[in-house]
Write a protein that holds these residues in place. Structure first.
Motif, short mmCIF file in Angstrom:
data_model
loop_
_atom_site.label_atom_id
_atom_site.label_comp_id
_atom_site.label_asym_id
_atom_site.label_seq_id
_atom_site.Cartn_x
_atom_site.Cartn_y
_atom_site.Cartn_z
N TYR A 1 0.62 -0.99 -0.14
CA TYR A 1 -0.14 -0.04 -0.09
C TYR A 1 1.06 1.05 -0.05
O TYR A 1 0.82 2.47 -0.63
N VAL A 2 2.04 1.57 0.59
CA VAL A 2 3.08 2.64 0.71
C VAL A 2 3.16 2.89 -0.34
O VAL A 2 3.31 3.67 -1.27
N VAL A 3 4.38 1.84 -1.02
CA VAL A 3 4.87 1.54 -2.79
C VAL A 3 4.21 2.13 -3.30
O VAL A 3 3.94 2.84 -4.35
N LYS A 4 2.58 1.73 -3.66
CA LYS A 4 1.68 2.01 -4.79
C LYS A 4 0.87 3.45 -4.15
O LYS A 4 0.48 4.03 -5.14
N GLY A 5 1.32 4.45 -2.90
CA GLY A 5 0.68 5.17 -2.88
C GLY A 5 -0.63 5.81 -2.05
O GLY A 5 -1.06 6.43 -1.85
N GLU A 6 -0.58 4.70 -1.77
CA GLU A 6 -2.75 4.11 -1.28
C GLU A 6 -2.82 5.23 0.26
O GLU A 6 -3.49 4.84 0.57
#
Length: 194
Positions: free
Chosen positions: A59-64
């Motif tokens: 979730y972090v890396v996808k910017g969510e």
């Protein structure tokens, strides 16, 4: 045939380009959270909660988590976020993950853990910070607990200030303990490896 081979190669390359770097070889990755009240840095523990850490980092890396809110704040208990945008709309979730609450990590002051429904294996994207020692959230012989997967290593004073904001029942959500002035998680980013 040659065009099909080129198309297949390009498709594979584009999938590799989309692959997320969640630092799978890092045992203790760090995430920096820029909030409307200041910066918090958490160190995650992949040795104890590998599934939970990988889920959170995805979730972090996808910017969510960017531009989400902390929607539940209870002084001397928890500060919870990650699931709603600024318009108080629930955000899409990936599949629920296996509950890793039996990993030996306790819901102690300054730790980060996964929120879930009553069903033990229902955690998806919402997380919370413990702003007290909440051992009642740990597992026991009779029940599942809530999976802790890291701790605050910078910005504890920011988290403590967040825990003290004014809250009220929100009519739109029909939920209690919602901050009157929204606390925004502006950005969550995976920090470079040490």
């Amino acid at each position: 045939m040659f065009r099909s081979l080129i198309a297949a190669t390009l498709l594979c390359m584009s999938q590799w380009a989309l692959a997320l770097d969640i630092q799978p070889d890092s045992l203790y990755p760090r995430v920096e959270m820029q909030t409307s009240m200041g910066k918090i840095v958490v160190e995650l523990d992949r040795t104890r909660a590998p599934i939970t850490v990988d889920n959170f980092l995805t979730y972090v890396v996808k910017g969510e988590y960017d531009n989400t809110i902390f929607h539940r704040v209870i002084a001397d208990f928890v500060v919870q976020g990650g699931g709603l945008n600024k318009a108080l709309e629930e955000l899409p979730e990936d599949k629920p993950i296996v509950n890793e609450s039996g990993n030996g990590l306790s819901n102690a002051l300054g730790t980060i853990a996964m929120a879930r429904e009553n069903e033990p294996h229902s955690a998806t994207r919402q997380f919370y910070f413990n702003v007290a020692d909440n051992t009642k959230l740990d597992p026991s012989k009779r029940r599942w607990g809530y999976a802790v997967f890291g701790e605050v290593v910078e910005g504890m004073e920011v988290l403590q200030a967040m825990a003290m904001v004014e809250t009220a029942h929100n009519e739109k959500l029909d939920w209690p303990d919602v901050p009157v002035t929204p606390i925004i998680l502006k950005q969550a980013k995976l920090l470079p490896r040490n």
